[in-house]
Scaffold this motif. Structure first.
Motif, mmCIF file in Angstrom:
data_model
loop_
_atom_site.group_PDB
_atom_site.id
_atom_site.type_symbol
_atom_site.label_atom_id
_atom_site.label_comp_id
_atom_site.label_asym_id
_atom_site.label_seq_id
_atom_site.Cartn_x
_atom_site.Cartn_y
_atom_site.Cartn_z
ATOM 1 N N LYS A 203 32.805 40.311 36.124
ATOM 2 C CA LYS A 203 32.629 38.905 36.473
ATOM 3 C C LYS A 203 33.615 38.024 35.709
ATOM 4 O O LYS A 203 34.222 37.099 36.281
ATOM 5 C CB LYS A 203 31.192 38.468 36.190
ATOM 6 C CG LYS A 203 30.930 37.024 36.573
ATOM 7 C CD LYS A 203 29.496 36.605 36.240
ATOM 8 C CE LYS A 203 29.263 35.130 36.588
ATOM 9 N NZ LYS A 203 27.911 34.678 36.210
ATOM 10 N N THR A 204 33.779 38.302 34.428
ATOM 11 C CA THR A 204 34.710 37.507 33.621
ATOM 12 C C THR A 204 36.148 37.695 34.110
ATOM 13 O O THR A 204 36.928 36.736 34.160
ATOM 14 C CB THR A 204 34.599 37.906 32.141
ATOM 15 O OG1 THR A 204 33.247 37.742 31.705
ATOM 16 C CG2 THR A 204 35.511 37.053 31.273
ATOM 17 N N ALA A 205 36.511 38.934 34.479
ATOM 18 C CA ALA A 205 37.856 39.184 35.000
ATOM 19 C C ALA A 205 38.094 38.394 36.283
ATOM 20 O O ALA A 205 39.177 37.836 36.495
ATOM 21 C CB ALA A 205 38.052 40.684 35.243
ATOM 22 N N GLN A 206 37.089 38.341 37.160
ATOM 23 C CA GLN A 206 37.232 37.572 38.393
ATOM 24 C C GLN A 206 37.487 36.098 38.089
ATOM 25 O O GLN A 206 38.373 35.462 38.676
ATOM 26 C CB GLN A 206 35.966 37.723 39.244
ATOM 27 C CG GLN A 206 35.777 39.116 39.836
ATOM 28 C CD GLN A 206 34.403 39.314 40.433
ATOM 29 O OE1 GLN A 206 33.431 38.659 40.035
ATOM 30 N NE2 GLN A 206 34.293 40.225 41.400
ATOM 31 N N ALA A 208 38.564 34.739 35.168
ATOM 32 C CA ALA A 208 39.733 34.477 34.323
ATOM 33 C C ALA A 208 41.053 34.737 35.044
ATOM 34 O O ALA A 208 42.064 34.093 34.746
ATOM 35 C CB ALA A 208 39.665 35.341 33.061
ATOM 36 N N LEU A 209 41.045 35.670 36.000
ATOM 37 C CA LEU A 209 42.290 36.055 36.657
ATOM 38 C C LEU A 209 42.457 35.468 38.044
ATOM 39 O O LEU A 209 43.581 35.242 38.500
ATOM 40 C CB LEU A 209 42.388 37.586 36.744
ATOM 41 C CG LEU A 209 42.288 38.354 35.425
ATOM 42 C CD1 LEU A 209 42.322 39.853 35.677
ATOM 43 C CD2 LEU A 209 43.400 37.951 34.462
ATOM 44 N N VAL A 210 41.326 35.251 38.750
ATOM 45 C CA VAL A 210 41.379 34.763 40.133
ATOM 46 C C VAL A 210 40.810 33.356 40.264
ATOM 47 O O VAL A 210 41.223 32.589 41.132
ATOM 48 C CB VAL A 210 40.629 35.738 41.069
ATOM 49 C CG1 VAL A 210 40.796 35.310 42.526
ATOM 50 C CG2 VAL A 210 41.130 37.159 40.886
ATOM 51 N N GLY A 211 39.863 33.040 39.387
ATOM 52 C CA GLY A 211 39.252 31.721 39.457
ATOM 53 C C GLY A 211 38.032 31.667 40.353
ATOM 54 O O GLY A 211 37.518 30.578 40.624
ATOM 55 N N GLN A 212 37.522 32.789 40.795
ATOM 56 C CA GLN A 212 36.325 32.829 41.625
ATOM 57 C C GLN A 212 35.682 34.210 41.548
ATOM 58 O O GLN A 212 36.363 35.206 41.312
ATOM 59 C CB GLN A 212 36.676 32.500 43.086
ATOM 60 C CG GLN A 212 37.580 33.537 43.753
ATOM 61 C CD GLN A 212 37.973 33.170 45.165
ATOM 62 O OE1 GLN A 212 39.027 32.598 45.383
ATOM 63 N NE2 GLN A 212 37.129 33.488 46.126
ATOM 64 N N THR A 213 34.402 34.258 41.743
ATOM 65 C CA THR A 213 33.688 35.532 41.777
ATOM 66 C C THR A 213 33.570 36.001 43.220
ATOM 67 O O THR A 213 33.954 35.287 44.149
ATOM 68 C CB THR A 213 32.290 35.376 41.146
ATOM 69 O OG1 THR A 213 31.574 34.345 41.847
ATOM 70 C CG2 THR A 213 32.391 34.987 39.669
ATOM 71 N N GLY A 214 33.039 37.205 43.392
ATOM 72 C CA GLY A 214 32.846 37.728 44.741
ATOM 73 C C GLY A 214 34.104 38.228 45.404
ATOM 74 O O GLY A 214 34.189 38.286 46.630
ATOM 75 N N VAL A 215 35.117 38.574 44.596
ATOM 76 C CA VAL A 215 36.365 39.120 45.149
ATOM 77 C C VAL A 215 36.832 40.279 44.270
ATOM 78 O O VAL A 215 36.469 40.373 43.101
ATOM 79 C CB VAL A 215 37.487 38.053 45.216
ATOM 80 C CG1 VAL A 215 37.171 36.984 46.228
ATOM 81 C CG2 VAL A 215 37.749 37.443 43.841
ATOM 82 N N TYR A 216 37.637 41.154 44.852
ATOM 83 C CA TYR A 216 38.235 42.266 44.108
ATOM 84 C C TYR A 216 39.713 42.374 44.475
ATOM 85 O O TYR A 216 40.136 42.015 45.582
ATOM 86 C CB TYR A 216 37.549 43.595 44.448
ATOM 87 C CG TYR A 216 36.085 43.667 44.074
ATOM 88 C CD1 TYR A 216 35.685 43.598 42.746
ATOM 89 C CD2 TYR A 216 35.102 43.804 45.054
ATOM 90 C CE1 TYR A 216 34.337 43.666 42.397
ATOM 91 C CE2 TYR A 216 33.763 43.874 44.720
ATOM 92 C CZ TYR A 216 33.385 43.802 43.390
ATOM 93 O OH TYR A 216 32.057 43.861 43.049
ATOM 94 N N THR A 217 40.491 42.905 43.552
ATOM 95 C CA THR A 217 41.883 43.238 43.879
ATOM 96 C C THR A 217 41.970 44.655 44.432
ATOM 97 O O THR A 217 42.776 44.935 45.310
ATOM 98 C CB THR A 217 42.784 43.132 42.633
ATOM 99 O OG1 THR A 217 42.281 43.991 41.602
ATOM 100 C CG2 THR A 217 42.838 41.704 42.115
#
Length: 859
Positions: A203-206, A208-217
């Protein structure tokens, strides 16, 4: 069998005289084998890493690259909705699937805002801790991150920067800065080639890196037992459709391997090229060694001929000695090459790229290549002296202790050398006068090869004149001793020419590269002075894009007259000739960029390209597609709509800065690309108010204190950075060329040592009539200095000619200033004199210790 016995007896009888030639072979073979072992080991290291860190099937967003570099125009990694994870889990043959988030477009700093990124150029990776990573990383201290205030770091990075549990670090991405404390340290279970890796919880990576939750790279998929990766990929694609990038473990590893291989191949072939130069220099050493040994054994060879040895037997005897020399040098060279590879691995470790000796890879081809190369080169180099030995007449040999020079052969050699040199000079002239750089490069290559061979062939002819001039300038002041040193150098022009040629090759390359490097710096500096009309350039050295918050901080800095934003994106161009060009770069900037970069136009005014619905193209693009002022170009922006832009300016293609760029305004780009998909700035330019440059420079640095990922440079800083980068590259090349120069020094030492042996009786007579040991040693040192300076003059002159020609080709690319680095050239010339002094130390010492009576009695 008799030939072999004779060869072995001669070889071991003169092993001291062969030693330096063997060292030259050893060094050259070691460099080749060391390069092969080093690059093979790096390939093994990366192969193990990719195999260990890749899941059976990886699903990623469509915009992600094959190698996992997940950056996009907005500085965030391309992502896919979390719902994809559920769909993947439902595919047939899936044992497990896990969603992850990671980015390489990040900067990580410690509490003092000092960067924790590798200095080796390896990536900095921040991602979510997941099961795939748990297979390759072992938590050796603390625990995995849980919650927004925790982060885990790899052990290599922790050791390098002295990080410990509880230390605060900051993760800086396009989203902003996320601060956390180290909760754990994880150690690689495979070799880490130098990347710095930091882990957050998902959750923190989402955030800190993307600016939103509920997504994956990425979604990492593990196959059920009995299901192949290929079948699993088909099942996943059938389940989720073709809107995502799906790769098997092999495809992902191959893409990563291809990316690394291109870099390793450049390194490998560059190092092998320098090894080839060392071999070329070694050839002169071997030729000189065997030529002098044959001359010194003329009576012996003549006696062998008199008692029945045929020319072929004499020839084979000398070649057999060369074969023994090649085998000995090559065997030890292969062993030394493995040691060299280990040394290179340790050196890379000091630079931040960790390579384990446990992965040391010595393929069976490496010693075979080393042995074959060393033996073949040595035997080929000895072929001419062997033929010369075979042609010795028994009676002529018994009458004279040395084989007479072939005057006709000398004249023929001179003619051939002059012809080759003239042909090479014509090639260089054509290279300097052509209008096409590719064609000019071919002429340059031909000219370099022919002039090099020509100078080598004509060397003995040049030796007479050059040595006399050097003797008049440098040696005559030392009286009779100086004159004797000059005459010794002139006694055998062929030997002097070959010895000087060995040094000439290395110094010619040094001079050529120095001229090219200095000209590049001078040309770029000249272009900066002529075209850049701004005071400061703000950018990230790690390639991170500039966030809007940082841009606002720049704009709020007091003392600035204007701030210009500069960004680029890709688009599909449809030109008036009906062609569609996919993924073509287009630069968007503020209208003030026309002032900040004074780009020459061949039609129109560049400022007009920043008007609404307008753009510029460069001259070559316009010619290729029939574009003129007023032409319409359809531009389908990536992540946006399609625009019909009018060409308002055509810029010159003959520029260095922004060569080939096509411009439009940021406002035009914003009309067709949604705000959340707008690319971030690559660079920001700032211009100070009149007289406020120093104050604005200080203020800018202070304003960006909280953005350590960006660097502020004025034009002086930028020029120095450019000079340092080229200087580092040249220093690396000079370091590789040092091997060839070392081999050349061995050649001078060997020539002098054998020359002393050859002149034993003469030295004894000179000592008997009053020459002191000190005068004798001085004479030999002066002879060595003259030979070294002869090689330096030829090499530096030849290299400057090559460099000046290469600069004329660079002028076709906009690098128009030719600059000869006279301090470097003079320093190399003076250094060559010291090389000569150094090379003469041992031969001069041995000559001084000779017993006078024994020397006189020598035949």
């Amino acid at each position: 069998m008799t030939v072999l016995k004779t060869s072995m007896r001669n070889f071991f009888a003169h092993k001291g005289r062969m030693a330096l030639s063997a060292v030259a072979v050893l060094l050259s073979v070691a460099f080749v084998c060391g390069t092969l072992v080093f690059t093979d080991t790096m390939n093994t290291t990366f192969d193990k890493l990719f195999a260990a860190t890749t899941s059976d099937v990886t699903v990623s967003a469509q915009g992600a690259s094959d190698t996992g570099e997940t950056t996009s125009g907005n500085g965030k990694p391309p992502v896919m909705p979390a719902s994809v994870l559920g769909e993947v889990r439902g595919a047939e043959g899936v044992q497990s699937a896990e969603g992850t988030v990671f980015s390489t477009s990040v900067t990580v700093v410690d509490a003092d805002k000092d960067s924790l990124s590798p200095s080796s150029g390896a990536p900095t990776i921040v991602g979510s801790w997941n099961g795939n990573d748990a297979r390759t990383m072992k938590i050796t201290s603390g625990a995995a991150p849980e919650g927004p205030d925790q982060v885990m770091v790899d052990a290599d990075t922790a050791d390098k920067h002295h990080l410990k549990l509880g230390d605060e670090i900051g993760v800086i991405s396009a989203v902003g800065t996320h601060t956390a404390r180290i909760s754990g340290i994880a150690t690689f279970q495979v070799t880490n080639p130098g990347a710095a890796i930091f882990y957050l919880d998902t959750k923190t990576a989402q955030e800190a890196l993307v600016g939103q939750t509920g997504v994956y790279t990425n979604v990492n998929v593990t196959a059920a037992q009995g299901v192949t990766d290929v079948q699993l990929k088909k099942n996943v694609v059938a389940r989720i459709g073709g809107d995502y990038k799906v790769q098997t473990a092999k495809e992902t590893a191959d893409a990563n391997r291809a990316d690394v291989k291109s870099l390793l191949d450049v390194m490998k072939y560059a190092m092998l090229g320098f090894a080839g130069i060392a071999f070329l220099v070694g050839i002169f050493l071997i030729i000189n060694t065997f030529s002098m040994l044959v001359a010194q054994r003329t009576r012996e060879i003549g006696l062998m001929r008199a008692i029945g040895s045929s020319r072929r037997q004499v020839n084979r005897s000398v070649l057999a000695e060369a074969l023994l020399l090649g085998v000995f040098g090559s065997v030890f060279g292969v062993a030394a090459g493995v040691g060299l590879a280990i040394g290179l691995m340790k050196l890379m470790g000091l630079m931040g790229m960790h390579l384990s000796t446990g992965d040391l890879t010595v393929a069976w081809t490496t010693p075979v290549v080393g042995l074959l190369l060393g033996v073949v080169v040595t035997v080929l180099a000895a072929y001419l002296p062997a033929r010369r030995a075979g042609r010795v007449s028994p009676m002529a040999a018994l009458r004279d202790a040395s084989a007479p020079a072939d005057a006709r052969a000398g004249r023929l050699r001179g003619v051939v050398g002059v012809v080759l040199t003239g042909a090479g000079a014509c090639g260089l002239y054509l290279a300097a006068t052509v209008d096409d750089a590719k064609q000019g490069a071919l002429w340059l290559g031909l000219g370099v090869v022919l002039t090099l061979i020509g100078f080598v062939v004509v060397g003995p002819l040049l030796a007479g004149g050059v040595v006399r001039v050097l003797g008049a300038v440098l040696l005559r002041a030392f009286g009779p001793v100086g004159r004797m040193a000059e005459r010794n150098a002139l006694r055998n022009p062929r030997r002097t020419g070959a010895t000087g040629a060995a040094l000439m090759i290395g110094l010619a390359l040094v001079a050529c590269l120095s001229v090219v490097g200095s000209s590049m710096v001078a040309s770029a500096t000249d272009q900066l002075d002529k075209t850049v009309g701004t005071d400061f350039i703000i950018q990230s050295d790690s390639g991170q894009l500039i966030t809007p918050q940082a841009v606002e901080a720049v704009k709020a800095t007091p003392g600035l007259e204007r701030v210009t934003e500069y960004r680029w994106t890709e688009a599909d161009f449809t030109t008036p000739d009906g062609k569609t060009l996919k993924n073509t770069a287009i630069t968007a900037a503020d209208p003030t960029y026309a002032t900040d970069l004074r780009t020459e136009t061949v039609a129109g005014n560049l400022a007009d390209a920043y008007r609404p619905e307008s753009m510029s193209v460069h001259e070559q693009f316009a010619e290729d597609h029939g574009i003129h002022l007023g032409s319409k170009v359809s531009v389908a922006f990536r992540d946006g709509a399609t625009a019909e832009l009018t060409v308002r300016a055509i810029t010159s293609s003959d520029v260095v800065i922004d060569q080939g760029a096509m411009y439009t305004s940021i406002d035009t780009l914003a009309r067709y690309v949604p705000a959340d998909r707008m690319p971030l700035d690559q660079l920001v330019f700032a211009t100070a108010e009149d007289g406020q440059q120093d104050a604005a420079y200080t203020a800018l640095k202070a304003a960006l204190h909280d953005y350590p990922q960006y660097t502020v440079r004025d034009q002086t800083d930028y020029k120095q950075e450019l000079k340092d980068q080229i200087g580092q590259l040249l220093n690396m090349i000079y370091g590789l060329l040092a091997l060839a120069i070392i081999v050349a020094i061995l050649g001078v030492v060997n020539t002098l040592a054998l020359s002393v042996v050859e002149r034993t009786r003469e030295i004894g007579l000179m000592r008997a009539i009053g020459l002191s040991r000190r005068q004798l040693r001085r004479m030999i040192r002066m002879e060595s200095v003259v030979i070294a300076l002869f090689g330096a003059l030829l090499g530096l002159g030849l290299g400057m000619g090559w460099g000046a020609t290469a600069q004329q080709l660079l002028a076709l690319e906009g690098l128009t200033v030719l600059e000869i680095p006279w301090p470097t050239i003079i320093a190399v010339f003076i250094g060559s004199a010291f090389v000569g002094l150094f090379a003469a130390l041992v031969p001069a010492f041995r000559a001084g210790r000779m017993n006078v009576l024994n020397a006189i009695a020598t035949e």
